[in-house]
Design an enzyme around this catalytic site. Structure first.
Site, mmCIF file in Angstrom:
data_model
loop_
_atom_site.group_PDB
_atom_site.id
_atom_site.type_symbol
_atom_site.label_atom_id
_atom_site.label_comp_id
_atom_site.label_asym_id
_atom_site.label_seq_id
_atom_site.Cartn_x
_atom_site.Cartn_y
_atom_site.Cartn_z
ATOM 1 N N GLY A 1 0.848 -1.204 0.000
ATOM 2 C CA GLY A 1 0.000 0.000 0.000
ATOM 3 C C GLY A 1 0.872 1.238 0.000
ATOM 4 N N LEU A 2 0.959 1.866 -1.167
ATOM 5 C CA LEU A 2 1.885 2.989 -1.299
ATOM 6 C C LEU A 2 1.170 4.326 -1.386
ATOM 7 C CD1 LEU A 2 4.649 1.416 -3.577
ATOM 8 C CD2 LEU A 2 4.684 1.801 -1.113
ATOM 9 N N MET B 1 0.544 7.345 3.731
ATOM 10 C CA MET B 1 0.839 6.717 5.029
ATOM 11 C C MET B 1 1.813 5.544 4.856
ATOM 12 S SD MET B 1 -0.588 8.126 7.694
ATOM 13 C CE MET B 1 -0.754 6.921 9.001
ATOM 14 N N GLY B 2 1.533 4.706 3.862
ATOM 15 C CA GLY B 2 2.385 3.539 3.614
ATOM 16 C C GLY B 2 3.799 3.967 3.237
ATOM 17 N N THR C 1 -1.584 -1.478 -7.627
ATOM 18 C CA THR C 1 -1.202 -0.888 -8.906
ATOM 19 C C THR C 1 0.324 -0.859 -8.925
ATOM 20 O OG1 THR C 1 -3.166 0.482 -8.728
ATOM 21 C CG2 THR C 1 -1.563 1.119 -10.410
ATOM 22 N N VAL D 1 -3.474 -0.473 3.415
ATOM 23 C CA VAL D 1 -4.436 -0.250 2.328
ATOM 24 C C VAL D 1 -5.761 0.216 2.922
ATOM 25 C CG1 VAL D 1 -3.332 -1.949 0.836
ATOM 26 C CG2 VAL D 1 -5.225 -2.671 2.297
ATOM 27 N N SER E 1 -1.379 6.199 14.540
ATOM 28 C CA SER E 1 -1.930 7.546 14.587
ATOM 29 C C SER E 1 -0.840 8.593 14.483
ATOM 30 C CB SER E 1 -2.689 7.753 15.899
ATOM 31 O OG SER E 1 -3.123 9.099 15.973
ATOM 32 N N LYS F 1 -7.320 2.244 19.221
ATOM 33 C CA LYS F 1 -7.170 3.303 18.209
ATOM 34 C C LYS F 1 -8.518 3.982 17.943
ATOM 35 C CE LYS F 1 -5.507 5.822 14.813
ATOM 36 N NZ LYS F 1 -6.412 5.979 13.752
ATOM 37 N N HIS G 1 -9.193 6.235 20.760
ATOM 38 C CA HIS G 1 -8.344 7.428 20.561
ATOM 39 C C HIS G 1 -9.047 8.416 19.621
ATOM 40 C CE1 HIS G 1 -5.723 9.576 17.763
ATOM 41 N NE2 HIS G 1 -4.902 9.777 18.777
ATOM 42 N N ASN G 2 -9.556 7.903 18.532
ATOM 43 C CA ASN G 2 -10.209 8.801 17.569
ATOM 44 C C ASN G 2 -11.466 9.424 18.160
ATOM 45 O OD1 ASN G 2 -8.223 7.715 15.941
ATOM 46 N ND2 ASN G 2 -9.517 7.681 14.133
ATOM 47 N N GLU H 1 -10.410 12.095 20.324
ATOM 48 C CA GLU H 1 -9.974 13.202 19.458
ATOM 49 C C GLU H 1 -11.181 14.058 19.044
ATOM 50 O OE1 GLU H 1 -7.488 11.802 16.160
ATOM 51 O OE2 GLU H 1 -8.655 13.095 14.842
ATOM 52 N N SER I 1 -43.261 -9.413 34.056
ATOM 53 C CA SER I 1 -42.801 -9.698 32.701
ATOM 54 C C SER I 1 -41.626 -10.655 32.748
ATOM 55 C CB SER I 1 -42.356 -8.398 32.022
ATOM 56 O OG SER I 1 -41.613 -8.703 30.880
ATOM 57 N N SER J 1 -39.576 -11.006 30.355
ATOM 58 C CA SER J 1 -38.523 -10.576 29.455
ATOM 59 C C SER J 1 -37.656 -9.486 30.081
ATOM 60 C CB SER J 1 -39.130 -10.048 28.145
ATOM 61 O OG SER J 1 -39.958 -8.936 28.455
HETATM 62 P P1 2AM Z 1 -3.897 1.337 -5.477
HETATM 63 O O1 2AM Z 1 -2.734 2.307 -5.500
HETATM 64 O O2 2AM Z 1 -3.717 0.195 -6.370
HETATM 65 O O3 2AM Z 1 -5.214 2.051 -5.665
HETATM 66 C C1 2AM Z 1 -4.802 3.518 -0.371
HETATM 67 O O4 2AM Z 1 -5.914 3.696 -1.161
HETATM 68 C C2 2AM Z 1 -4.085 2.226 -0.721
HETATM 69 O O5 2AM Z 1 -5.016 1.146 -0.677
HETATM 70 C C3 2AM Z 1 -3.477 2.202 -2.103
HETATM 71 O O6 2AM Z 1 -2.252 1.553 -2.007
HETATM 72 C C4 2AM Z 1 -4.471 1.421 -2.912
HETATM 73 O O7 2AM Z 1 -3.931 0.727 -4.004
HETATM 74 C C5 2AM Z 1 -4.928 0.416 -1.899
HETATM 75 N N1 2AM Z 1 -6.259 -0.131 -2.223
HETATM 76 C C6 2AM Z 1 -7.444 0.513 -2.191
HETATM 77 N N2 2AM Z 1 -8.447 -0.314 -2.506
HETATM 78 C C7 2AM Z 1 -7.883 -1.505 -2.767
HETATM 79 C C8 2AM Z 1 -8.387 -2.779 -3.133
HETATM 80 N N3 2AM Z 1 -9.715 -2.991 -3.270
HETATM 81 N N4 2AM Z 1 -7.513 -3.791 -3.291
HETATM 82 C C9 2AM Z 1 -6.205 -3.589 -3.105
HETATM 83 N N5 2AM Z 1 -5.655 -2.423 -2.763
HETATM 84 C C10 2AM Z 1 -6.479 -1.387 -2.575
#
Ligand code: 2AM
Length: 489
Positions: free
Chosen positions: A11-12, A15-16, A36, A76, A130, A190, A193-194, A197, A484, A486
């Site tokens: 997952g790039l 955040m990744g 992708t 992801v 976070s 987490k 936490h949110n 927040e 009752s 219940s």
């Molecule tokens: P992608 O670049 O191929 O879209 C944040 O959206 C991350 O989650 C991205 O790396 C994205 O990949 C991945 N992602 C989102 N939906 C996805 C899915 N259904 N299957 C695999 N990766 C997913």
């Protein structure tokens, strides 16, 4: 292919990528992969250029590069993407390997996935991360839960990349990451936490609203107030960014904050916290009001119309401005204590319900740095649990008890004046209502039980009989004498 990588991250998105760069900075060899696949090459050619980061163009290639037990972290989109990747990973990994989900997954999904992955002989970790993009890059707060056997293998990496805070006693650098508990515990903490927040943000917004409308202050003047507050017991990331937001000017030199449309968005973790609290029967009233306040704000068109029918009166607070600012600070501080008290009550109930052995002081330490709610206040919570690890309720800790007592007059003054002047303070006032309810030995629920017994024969317990004995009264003389079946709490 020689297995030389310490961990893979799938997952790039930002955040990744930032987590990978952070791991690389700390000497770990990371393999990057993305659905992708072209994004892998883009990443290697740009952000990851000149680093030790490796790229994989298939999950098989990724698995081949990893030392055993293999550690694969998913960054992801929460939901189906996680399940899809787990399924694919089960095809390329082996028993003993570890799948980690670092996304914002619902804790119930993490409970299910932990069981599923463990049933295949692998280990699973669902972890909260976070601190946003900057946190991921420089040191996030990390809240891992799942298969305990996996923790020793992940601990060195996670604790190296996590934010650090200085222990006030020893001066040692403590990582804002520790084992939270089994199954979905990490994602639950987490989520909480949110939720907290949401509460903290709403409290700050109410203080701002009173200063703006009640005291007629400008953003520059409020900037000074938040600057001062950030040097005392309220010192925190959210107070700090509020200080800076209030000083920010638009291109035309006027305050930017005044140009921003007053409709709030939300992604759902606050809502999940409230849903879970309803299921567990824990009154996290402040977070609930914070979520609903965003909902009210989103009704902009209806609000504009309603404002024509119910025009505001004069919202100005009479009296000394500096005194009011002090009172507002105390109202905010007391309400914040209530919010964290409620948050901890929720985690305690969840731990009992789901069978997690949560370390409450450790959670305060994990939130102390790196994440959005980081604050000196959490240092006080940590101290409270260090002093008394089995502390049942934060309000009863001597430090917080004294703090609330020193704020209560101001708190009542601010809430009652805001109510009289028509300035909405849902979080300040629900916190006060909770406080007054919680410290009441006797509430009007005796009447409520009578009503329930009257129309539904739901029975009641008596003050003059032991708990657990249930009574039914034939209130009208015409109903049946049978209670009752219940009856549920
Ligand atoms: P992608 O670049 O191929 O879209 C944040 O959206 C991350 O989650 C991205 O790396 C994205 O990949 C991945 N992602 C989102 N939906 C996805 C899915 N259904 N299957 C695999 N990766 C997913």
């Amino acid at each position: 292919m020689e297995p030389r990588a310490d961990i893979a991250v799938i997952g790039l998105a930002v955040m990744g990528q930032n987590l990978i760069l952070n791991m690389n900075d700390h000497g770990f060899t990371v393999v990057a992969y993305n659905r992708t696949v072209s994004k892998v090459d883009e990443f290697l050619a740009n952000e990851a250029k000149g680093t030790n980061i490796l790229g994989a163009h298939s999950l098989q290639e990724m698995a081949g590069l990893l030392k055993k037990p293999r550690r694969v972290m998913l960054m992801v989109k929460a939901g189906q993407a996680v399940d899809d990747f787990i399924e694919q990973l089960l095809g390329v990994l082996e028993p003993g390997d570890i799948i980690i989900d670092g996304g914002n997954s619902l804790f119930e999904d993490t409970i299910r996935r932990t069981q599923y992955v463990e049933s295949k002989g692998l280990f699973y970790i669902g972890t909260g991360v976070s601190g946003g993009e900057e946190g991921a890059r420089r040191g996030p707060s990390i809240m891992p839960g799942g298969s305990p056997a996996a923790w020793p293998h992940v601990k060195p990496i996670f604790q190296a990349i996590a934010a650090k805070v200085t222990d006030p006693k020893t001066g040692a650098q403590e990582p804002c990451c520790d084992w939270v508990g089994e199954g979905g515990a990490g994602h639950y903490v987490k989520m909480t936490h949110n939720g907290i927040e949401y509460g903290d943000m709403q409290l700050i917004c109410e203080a701002y609203h009173i200063m703006k409308d009640g005291l007629g202050m400008t953003p520059d003047e409020m900037h000074e107030v938040f600057k001062e507050w950030n040097e005392g017991e309220l010192k925190s990331y959210l107070i700090e960014i509020t200080r800076d937001i209030l000083a920010k000017k638009d291109d035309d030199g006027t305050p930017l904050v005044d140009k921003i449309l007053d409709t709030a968005g939300q992604k759902g973790t606050g809502k999940w916290t409230v849903i879970s609290s309803q299921e567990l029967g824990i009154p996290i009233t402040l977070i609930a009001e914070a979520v609903y306040s965003r909902c009210v704000s989103a009704l902009k068109d209806q609000r504009v119309e309603a404002a024509k029918h119910f025009p505001p009166g004069d919202p100005r607070f009479a009296g000394d401005r500096q005194q009011w600012i002090n009172d507002i600070r105390k109202a905010l501080y007391a309400s914040k204590i209530i919010s964290y008290t409620q948050g901890y009550m929720l985690m305690r109930a969840a731990a009992q319900h789901y069978g997690w052995n949560l370390n409450y002081g450790g959670i305060a330490l994990m939130w102390r740095g790196g994440c959005i709610i980081r604050s000196v206040f959490l240092g006080e919570i940590k101290k409270a649990f260090d002093k008394n690890p089995s502390l049942e309720n934060l309000l009863l800790d001597p430090f917080f008890k004294k703090a609330i007592k020193s704020c209560v007059r101001s708190w009542r003054k601010v809430v009652s004046t805001a109510v009289r002047k028509g300035i909405p303070v849902p979080a300040f006032s629900t916190a006060l209502a909770f406080f007054d309810g919680f410290r009441s030995e006797r509430l009007p629920a005796n009447l409520l039980q009578a009503q329930r017994d009257y129309f539904g024969a739901h029975t009641y317990e008596r003050v003059d009989r032991p708990r657990g004995e249930f009574f039914h009264t034939n209130w009208t003389g015409t109903g049946g004498r049978v209670a009752s079946g219940s009856y549920t709490v």
